[in-house]
Design an enzyme around this catalytic site. Sequence first.
Site, PDB file in Angstrom:
ATOM      1  N   GLY A 125      93.925  -2.671  30.108  1.00  0.00           N
ATOM      2  CA  GLY A 125      93.488  -1.340  29.685  1.00  0.00           C
ATOM      3  C   GLY A 125      92.735  -1.412  28.377  1.00  0.00           C
ATOM      4  N   ASP A 144     101.114  -4.333  25.596  1.00  0.00           N
ATOM      5  CA  ASP A 144     100.387  -3.575  26.620  1.00  0.00           C
ATOM      6  C   ASP A 144     100.399  -2.089  26.266  1.00  0.00           C
ATOM      7  OD1 ASP A 144      98.964  -2.996  28.917  1.00  0.00           O
ATOM      8  OD2 ASP A 144     100.502  -3.680  30.312  1.00  0.00           O
ATOM      9  N   ALA A 171     100.212   2.124  27.692  1.00  0.00           N
ATOM     10  CA  ALA A 171     100.997   2.944  28.624  1.00  0.00           C
ATOM     11  C   ALA A 171     100.243   4.244  28.870  1.00  0.00           C
ATOM     12  CB  ALA A 171     102.374   3.238  28.048  1.00  0.00           C
ATOM     13  N   ASP A 172     100.557   4.882  30.007  1.00  0.00           N
ATOM     14  CA  ASP A 172      99.951   6.180  30.313  1.00  0.00           C
ATOM     15  C   ASP A 172     100.809   7.317  29.784  1.00  0.00           C
ATOM     16  OD1 ASP A 172      97.813   4.996  31.704  1.00  0.00           O
ATOM     17  OD2 ASP A 172      99.148   4.655  33.403  1.00  0.00           O
ATOM     18  N   LYS A 206     103.269   3.484  33.667  1.00  0.00           N
ATOM     19  CA  LYS A 206     102.145   2.553  33.570  1.00  0.00           C
ATOM     20  C   LYS A 206     101.512   2.351  34.941  1.00  0.00           C
ATOM     21  CE  LYS A 206     102.368  -1.249  31.367  1.00  0.00           C
ATOM     22  NZ  LYS A 206     100.975  -0.998  30.972  1.00  0.00           N
ATOM     23  N   GLY A 207     100.379   1.646  34.918  1.00  0.00           N
ATOM     24  CA  GLY A 207      99.832   1.169  36.178  1.00  0.00           C
ATOM     25  C   GLY A 207      98.883   2.118  36.859  1.00  0.00           C
ATOM     26  N   GLY A 243      95.962   1.745  37.111  1.00  0.00           N
ATOM     27  CA  GLY A 243      95.085   0.881  37.901  1.00  0.00           C
ATOM     28  C   GLY A 243      95.864   0.258  39.040  1.00  0.00           C
ATOM     29  N   GLU A 274     102.355  -6.529  35.309  1.00  0.00           N
ATOM     30  CA  GLU A 274     102.730  -5.896  34.039  1.00  0.00           C
ATOM     31  C   GLU A 274     104.248  -5.817  33.895  1.00  0.00           C
ATOM     32  OE1 GLU A 274      98.816  -3.062  33.273  1.00  0.00           O
ATOM     33  OE2 GLU A 274     100.647  -2.139  33.987  1.00  0.00           O
TER      34      GLU A 274
HETATM   35  C1  5RP Z   1      97.232  -0.275  33.224  1.00  0.00           C
HETATM   36  C2  5RP Z   1      98.104   0.372  32.216  1.00  0.00           C
HETATM   37  C3  5RP Z   1      97.472   0.708  30.893  1.00  0.00           C
HETATM   38  O1  5RP Z   1      98.213   0.095  29.900  1.00  0.00           O
HETATM   39  C4  5RP Z   1      97.469   2.200  30.710  1.00  0.00           C
HETATM   40  O2  5RP Z   1      96.719   2.783  31.775  1.00  0.00           O
HETATM   41  C5  5RP Z   1      96.866   2.606  29.348  1.00  0.00           C
HETATM   42  O3  5RP Z   1      95.505   2.331  29.322  1.00  0.00           O
HETATM   43  P1  5RP Z   1      94.625   2.593  28.034  1.00  0.00           P
HETATM   44  O4  5RP Z   1      95.077   1.642  26.988  1.00  0.00           O
HETATM   45  O5  5RP Z   1      93.215   2.308  28.518  1.00  0.00           O
HETATM   46  O6  5RP Z   1      94.811   4.030  27.629  1.00  0.00           O
HETATM   47  O7  5RP Z   1      99.271   0.615  32.409  1.00  0.00           O
HETATM   48  O8  5RP Z   1      97.959  -0.589  34.386  1.00  0.00           O
END
Ligand code: 5RP
Length: 225
Positions: free
Chosen positions: A26, A81, A83-84, A94-95, A97, A103
Amino acid sequence: MNDKQLVALQAAKYVKSGMLVGLGTGSTANYFIAELARLQQDEGLKVTTVASSTISAQNAQSLHLPIVALEHIGSIDLYVDGADEITPDMTLLKGRGSDLVKEKLLAKAATQFIVVADASKLVAHIGQNFVIPIEVIPFAWQLTKKSLEAIGGTGNLRPNAANDGFWITSHGSYVLDMKFDKSLNASTLNALINNTPGVVEHGIFYGLTDTILIADSGAVTELRA
Ligand code: 5RP
């Protein structure tokens, strides 16, 4: 510097030479990967990395970070990492994508899992802003969807980008994007989805996070479990 970059730079301060570091996926994780590469180039940092997705692996390789395949590791020192969604009890969604399988494996394998996010990701409950992505074995999707509906889920298979078929994850699964009643707490929902046959993995990361770094308008706050 934006908040995502700021918080990624803060996470890079936890990295020490000799570590095996997991790379998230991300835009926020990308800032972390770029900072690791800078520290390697400018300050002689020596790390090995393992990526949670093909895109992050390519990114790391293009920046000359040493990288090992997930199948060759038994544990990692640190995983960073994004997170959403992040709840007050440090549960993550998360996830968005297609890479939540790797992850979650890396989050579990890490001695320390640091989540990096801007304040827009803070929510009261999981599923507040996004559907819950649930990877399912393709031949099982109808039966799995029925089981998830029986515990209150509503939703459907995620379409592909051209909208002429279904989305396939990096691991060949379909994705059911589901909503659940907000009265189900994260612990219960996590257990219920874990117990559903046909589910490969899902986007609720419950009890896996050690440290969360949140950037809000240029200031970073650290939350610890
Ligand atoms: C991907 C994720 C990402 O960490 C989540 O979507 C956050 O993305 P970003 O840093 O672009 O806001 O879980 O699977």
